[in-house]
Write an enzyme that holds these catalytic residues in place. Structure first.
Site, PDB file in Angstrom:
ATOM      1  N   SER A  50     -45.959  80.415  58.786  1.00  0.00           N
ATOM      2  CA  SER A  50     -45.548  79.736  60.018  1.00  0.00           C
ATOM      3  C   SER A  50     -45.597  78.251  59.761  1.00  0.00           C
ATOM      4  O   SER A  50     -46.520  77.763  59.105  1.00  0.00           O
ATOM      5  CB  SER A  50     -46.499  80.072  61.169  1.00  0.00           C
ATOM      6  OG  SER A  50     -46.458  81.446  61.471  1.00  0.00           O
TER       7      SER A  50
ATOM      8  N   ASN B 214     -45.708  75.140  61.940  1.00  0.00           N
ATOM      9  CA  ASN B 214     -45.867  74.530  63.261  1.00  0.00           C
ATOM     10  C   ASN B 214     -47.303  74.067  63.389  1.00  0.00           C
ATOM     11  O   ASN B 214     -48.165  74.560  62.656  1.00  0.00           O
ATOM     12  CB  ASN B 214     -45.582  75.581  64.355  1.00  0.00           C
ATOM     13  CG  ASN B 214     -46.403  76.844  64.162  1.00  0.00           C
ATOM     14  OD1 ASN B 214     -46.023  77.730  63.391  1.00  0.00           O
ATOM     15  ND2 ASN B 214     -47.548  76.920  64.800  1.00  0.00           N
TER      16      ASN B 214
ATOM     17  N   MET C 218     -50.104  79.879  61.547  1.00  0.00           N
ATOM     18  CA  MET C 218     -50.079  81.274  62.004  1.00  0.00           C
ATOM     19  C   MET C 218     -51.063  81.497  63.152  1.00  0.00           C
ATOM     20  O   MET C 218     -50.962  82.485  63.872  1.00  0.00           O
ATOM     21  CB  MET C 218     -50.459  82.211  60.856  1.00  0.00           C
ATOM     22  CG  MET C 218     -49.322  82.571  59.948  1.00  0.00           C
ATOM     23  SD  MET C 218     -49.840  83.985  58.955  1.00  0.00           S
ATOM     24  CE  MET C 218     -48.334  84.301  58.068  1.00  0.00           C
TER      25      MET C 218
ATOM     26  N   HIS D 269     -51.911  89.100  55.793  1.00  0.00           N
ATOM     27  CA  HIS D 269     -53.232  88.710  55.286  1.00  0.00           C
ATOM     28  C   HIS D 269     -53.193  88.610  53.776  1.00  0.00           C
ATOM     29  O   HIS D 269     -53.797  89.422  53.101  1.00  0.00           O
ATOM     30  CB  HIS D 269     -54.287  89.766  55.661  1.00  0.00           C
ATOM     31  CG  HIS D 269     -54.404  90.033  57.127  1.00  0.00           C
ATOM     32  ND1 HIS D 269     -54.907  91.221  57.628  1.00  0.00           N
ATOM     33  CD2 HIS D 269     -54.120  89.271  58.192  1.00  0.00           C
ATOM     34  CE1 HIS D 269     -54.905  91.173  58.950  1.00  0.00           C
ATOM     35  NE2 HIS D 269     -54.427  90.001  59.326  1.00  0.00           N
TER      36      HIS D 269
ATOM     37  N   ASN E 267     -56.894  81.522  53.531  1.00  0.00           N
ATOM     38  CA  ASN E 267     -57.141  82.856  53.008  1.00  0.00           C
ATOM     39  C   ASN E 267     -57.061  82.904  51.485  1.00  0.00           C
ATOM     40  O   ASN E 267     -57.608  83.808  50.858  1.00  0.00           O
ATOM     41  CB  ASN E 267     -56.156  83.853  53.625  1.00  0.00           C
ATOM     42  CG  ASN E 267     -56.247  83.867  55.145  1.00  0.00           C
ATOM     43  OD1 ASN E 267     -57.291  83.536  55.701  1.00  0.00           O
ATOM     44  ND2 ASN E 267     -55.168  84.228  55.806  1.00  0.00           N
TER      45      ASN E 267
ATOM     46  N   THR F   6     -59.208  85.690  58.878  1.00  0.00           N
ATOM     47  CA  THR F   6     -59.295  84.319  59.403  1.00  0.00           C
ATOM     48  C   THR F   6     -60.733  83.888  59.689  1.00  0.00           C
ATOM     49  O   THR F   6     -61.118  82.755  59.383  1.00  0.00           O
ATOM     50  CB  THR F   6     -58.426  84.178  60.662  1.00  0.00           C
ATOM     51  OG1 THR F   6     -57.130  84.690  60.362  1.00  0.00           O
ATOM     52  CG2 THR F   6     -58.304  82.735  61.093  1.00  0.00           C
TER      53      THR F   6
HETATM   54  P1  FAD Z   1     -52.059  78.729  58.624  1.00  0.00           P
HETATM   55  O1  FAD Z   1     -52.442  79.151  59.985  1.00  0.00           O
HETATM   56  O2  FAD Z   1     -50.977  79.468  57.943  1.00  0.00           O
HETATM   57  O3  FAD Z   1     -51.705  77.183  58.667  1.00  0.00           O
HETATM   58  C1  FAD Z   1     -51.229  76.497  57.531  1.00  0.00           C
HETATM   59  C2  FAD Z   1     -50.434  75.303  58.013  1.00  0.00           C
HETATM   60  O4  FAD Z   1     -50.129  74.442  56.908  1.00  0.00           O
HETATM   61  C3  FAD Z   1     -49.092  75.692  58.640  1.00  0.00           C
HETATM   62  O5  FAD Z   1     -49.020  75.163  59.938  1.00  0.00           O
HETATM   63  C4  FAD Z   1     -48.067  75.058  57.706  1.00  0.00           C
HETATM   64  O6  FAD Z   1     -46.910  74.627  58.386  1.00  0.00           O
HETATM   65  C5  FAD Z   1     -48.840  73.890  57.132  1.00  0.00           C
HETATM   66  N1  FAD Z   1     -48.304  73.392  55.852  1.00  0.00           N
HETATM   67  C6  FAD Z   1     -47.885  74.121  54.789  1.00  0.00           C
HETATM   68  N2  FAD Z   1     -47.497  73.309  53.800  1.00  0.00           N
HETATM   69  C7  FAD Z   1     -47.682  72.036  54.211  1.00  0.00           C
HETATM   70  C8  FAD Z   1     -47.472  70.750  53.622  1.00  0.00           C
HETATM   71  N3  FAD Z   1     -47.034  70.636  52.368  1.00  0.00           N
HETATM   72  N4  FAD Z   1     -47.744  69.654  54.362  1.00  0.00           N
HETATM   73  C9  FAD Z   1     -48.213  69.750  55.629  1.00  0.00           C
HETATM   74  N5  FAD Z   1     -48.429  70.952  56.234  1.00  0.00           N
HETATM   75  C10 FAD Z   1     -48.186  72.081  55.539  1.00  0.00           C
HETATM   76  N6  FAD Z   1     -55.581  86.991  61.075  1.00  0.00           N
HETATM   77  C11 FAD Z   1     -56.724  87.530  61.518  1.00  0.00           C
HETATM   78  O7  FAD Z   1     -57.800  87.248  60.991  1.00  0.00           O
HETATM   79  N7  FAD Z   1     -56.731  88.374  62.575  1.00  0.00           N
HETATM   80  C12 FAD Z   1     -55.579  88.767  63.197  1.00  0.00           C
HETATM   81  O8  FAD Z   1     -55.622  89.523  64.158  1.00  0.00           O
HETATM   82  C13 FAD Z   1     -54.352  88.240  62.710  1.00  0.00           C
HETATM   83  N8  FAD Z   1     -53.188  88.594  63.273  1.00  0.00           N
HETATM   84  C14 FAD Z   1     -52.032  87.976  62.885  1.00  0.00           C
HETATM   85  C15 FAD Z   1     -50.850  88.277  63.577  1.00  0.00           C
HETATM   86  C16 FAD Z   1     -49.692  87.580  63.305  1.00  0.00           C
HETATM   87  C17 FAD Z   1     -48.434  87.916  64.033  1.00  0.00           C
HETATM   88  C18 FAD Z   1     -49.710  86.548  62.319  1.00  0.00           C
HETATM   89  C19 FAD Z   1     -48.469  85.756  62.033  1.00  0.00           C
HETATM   90  C20 FAD Z   1     -50.875  86.259  61.613  1.00  0.00           C
HETATM   91  C21 FAD Z   1     -52.046  86.985  61.880  1.00  0.00           C
HETATM   92  N9  FAD Z   1     -53.246  86.722  61.224  1.00  0.00           N
HETATM   93  C22 FAD Z   1     -54.398  87.302  61.647  1.00  0.00           C
HETATM   94  C23 FAD Z   1     -53.332  85.753  60.115  1.00  0.00           C
HETATM   95  C24 FAD Z   1     -53.877  84.414  60.615  1.00  0.00           C
HETATM   96  O9  FAD Z   1     -53.020  83.853  61.546  1.00  0.00           O
HETATM   97  C25 FAD Z   1     -54.114  83.513  59.412  1.00  0.00           C
HETATM   98  O10 FAD Z   1     -55.121  84.117  58.616  1.00  0.00           O
HETATM   99  C26 FAD Z   1     -54.602  82.115  59.778  1.00  0.00           C
HETATM  100  O11 FAD Z   1     -53.711  81.458  60.634  1.00  0.00           O
HETATM  101  C27 FAD Z   1     -54.801  81.297  58.503  1.00  0.00           C
HETATM  102  O12 FAD Z   1     -55.191  79.985  58.848  1.00  0.00           O
HETATM  103  P2  FAD Z   1     -54.888  78.766  57.890  1.00  0.00           P
HETATM  104  O13 FAD Z   1     -55.306  77.533  58.601  1.00  0.00           O
HETATM  105  O14 FAD Z   1     -55.495  78.994  56.566  1.00  0.00           O
HETATM  106  O15 FAD Z   1     -53.312  78.810  57.630  1.00  0.00           O
END
Ligand code: FAD
Length: 517
Positions: free
Chosen positions: A118, A120, A124, A442, A476, A488
């Site tokens: 995602s 935004n 995610m 995941h 992750n 997460t």
């Molecule tokens: P992300 O939330 O993926 O955020 C990473 C961010 O980095 C993004 O916004 C991206 O745009 C940004 N980015 C990437 N590259 C760059 C760059 N070069 N410069 C600047 N920004 C950048 N997990 C659970 O544990 N339980 C659940 O029930 C679950 N259900 C889910 C259901 C759905 C429909 C989805 C889509 C995901 C689900 N997940 C669930 C997974 C969970 O959303 C993710 O594990 C979590 O969001 C990871 O967090 P994060 O901050 O590591 O990464």
């Protein structure tokens, strides 16, 4: 428009605004007020406050627009104003996410066709199901003996409720039937139970699903030293003499590049784009992108036996924000003997559409069993220096195969799902089936943590990259184990430890490592 100004220097530059990037901002705002923080996010801000879960957007079309705006360069969610992009490959693509257009499978391999991301503010975490189970057995991370305390803290940051739907009409029914089937063969701390969820119930019964906004919290929003930059893509981490010293940011509003110096850099850009950023920055430890670990997923659906005759059962909850209220979300925890994680929830609340027509919503539950992967160094995302992805970064190429052990685990999971279905009611469909890899959402392991630098890990116990002082990885990708449960909560827990390490070093006025994990 007046061009945006970016700071020439900050103390900590955070790349990505999902739950783990937000956790760094939150913990540093709490522990190190006055420390200057910049959070750079490639995608747009969808909500005010930024990073809210889109399920909290009451208006359906506004919610669809927010999902569409999260879908990168080729959005697919149809809104009133814009038609959907039809994906000719018919891969599962969830609203709010986008998949790799190609490179997701190499010839002769299984690949990860549904590998999604995602783009935004909130990542995610603006679209997730909010399930927050704790890892057990081999899922746990030995490099962090303090994992339980970190998980407690992650629950606080994510606003996790242990049993938010305890009073849902069928939640006891589901749990009791599953417990009768499975509890006798597992330790008491891994009995069937309600799934802890990152959701808060207000006094009027309305639900607020946690997104990155909850993780940032007021303490970050009120922190005058913290700034969020949406539509700001980090192209490179600057490394000098083995130390991270800043980032190069591209303003996606006008295409200009800006150098922002930093004492610490946190790459929290998801499990594909964090290794991609490191690769683009010339940080290429041998384990980078390797041990890629998507949870093979077995699914099925069942109509609950002996429920569904009351008027409330006839309410079609699709489109409600409170849709999981009827049967709740139940959890069959992972054990080493049964190396999969079971999630049972009202089908229409699940992001995984299993059947098109749900006859009596609320009485039909989906069963999703997520398996621990047989980890291999050859399962990896590598990056092509001669080709770029849709965001102009080195193009990801996924190498991925299921092993015989993975197939055996899936067969064991299928038997377990069948037992669960028979315990609950009447199965819809003949047999449980495997979703395409990536559908779990995941995927893990690509910047994995290790206790020592033996070539099989990218970072140490504090999430600091081996050999690059001041560069921390989050998300992750950091999880090194064959974790089968939703990751997460654990990733946020590891982020807490990393943020504390940075806070401690800032307090001591030193950039180099003085404490150990
Ligand atoms: P992300 O939330 O993926 O955020 C990473 C961010 O980095 C993004 O916004 C991206 O745009 C940004 N980015 C990437 N590259 C760059 C760059 N070069 N410069 C600047 N920004 C950048 N997990 C659970 O544990 N339980 C659940 O029930 C679950 N259900 C889910 C259901 C759905 C429909 C989805 C889509 C995901 C689900 N997940 C669930 C997974 C969970 O959303 C993710 O594990 C979590 O969001 C990871 O967090 P994060 O901050 O590591 O990464």
């Amino acid at each position: 428009d007046v061009p945006r100004s970016f700071p020439s220097a900050v103390d900590v530059a955070i790349v990505g605004s999902g739950p783990t990037g937000a956790a760094y901002a939150r913990v540093l705002s709490e522990l190190s007020p006055g420390t200057t923080l910049a959070v750079f996010e490639v995608g747009p801000a969808l909500t005010d406050p930024p990073g809210m879960h889109v399920k909290n957007i009451a208006d359906l079309d506004e919610r669809l627009v927010a999902q569409r705006r999260s879908e990168g360069v080729h959005p697919h969610t149809a809104t009133k104003a814009e038609a959907a992009l039809t994906d000719p490959t018919k891969r599962v693509v969830r609203p709010g996410t986008h998949v790799l257009p190609d490179g997701f499978r190499q010839p002769g391999e299984d690949g990860i066709p549904a590998l999604a991301m995602s783009s935004n503010v909130g990542g995610m975490g603006a679209h997730w199901t909010c399930a927050c189970p704790r890892p057990g057995g081999a899922e746990r991370i030995d490099a962090r003996p303090d994992l339980d305390e970190l998980l407690d803290e992650a629950e606080r940051l994510l606003g996790v409720s242990r049993d938010p739907f305890g009073d849902a009409p069928y939640s006891d029914v589901v749990r009791e039937r599953l417990g009768a089937e499975f509890d006798a063969e597992r330790p008491a701390d891994r009995y069937v139970r309600s799934m802890p969820l990152a959701v808060q119930r207000r006094a009027d019964g309305a639900l607020t699903w946690s997104g990155a906004d909850v993780v940032f919290g007021d303490v970050t929003r009120d922190n005058p030293a913290a700034t969020l930059f949406p539509e700001a893509q980090v192209r490179r981490v600057l490394v000098e003499h083995g130390r991270a010293v800043g980032v190069v940011v591209r303003d996606r509003r006008d295409g200009t590049d800006h150098e922002v110096r930093a004492r610490f850099v946190v790459a929290a850009a998801d499990a594909v784009r964090t290794p991609q950023l490191l690769h683009a920055s010339g940080v290429r430890p041998p384990a980078l992108g390797r041990y890629l670990n998507d949870q093979p997923q077995m699914v099925f659906a069942v109509r609950l036996r002996d429920v569904g005759s009351t008027a409330a059962d006839q309410h079609d909850p699709r489109g409600d924000t409170a849709i999981v209220q009827q049967s709740g979300v139940s959890w069959v925890p992972y054990t080493d003997a049964n190396p999969f994680h079971g999630q049972v929830m009202q089908l229409d609340a699940s992001p995984v559409p299993i059947v098109g027509d749900v006859p009596a919503p609320g009485t039909v539950v989906g069963l999703g069993w997520f398996c621990g992967k047989d980890l291999q160094a050859t399962d990896r995302v590598e990056f092509d220096d001669d080709a770029v992805d849709e965001f102009g970064m080195p193009k990801p190429l996924v190498h991925y195969t299921l092993t015989d052990r993975d197939r055996a685990t899936l067969a064991q999971a299928a038997r377990s799902v069948r037992r669960a279905a028979d315990a609950l009611g009447e199965a819809l469909g003949d047999e449980p089936f495997v979703l395409p890899s990536g559908a779990s959402l995941h995927y893990q392991g690509s910047t994995r943590m290790g206790a020592v630098d033996d070539g099989t890990s990218v970072c140490g116990p504090t999430s600091e990259v081996w050999d690059v002082e001041g560069l921390f990885v989050a998300g992750n990708g950091v999880i090194p184990t064959p974790m089968a449960c939703n990751p997460t909560l654990t990733s946020v827990a590891l982020a807490v430890a990393g943020a504390r390490e940075i806070a401690a070093r800032l307090a001591q006025g030193v950039e180099t490592q003085t404490t150990s994990g």
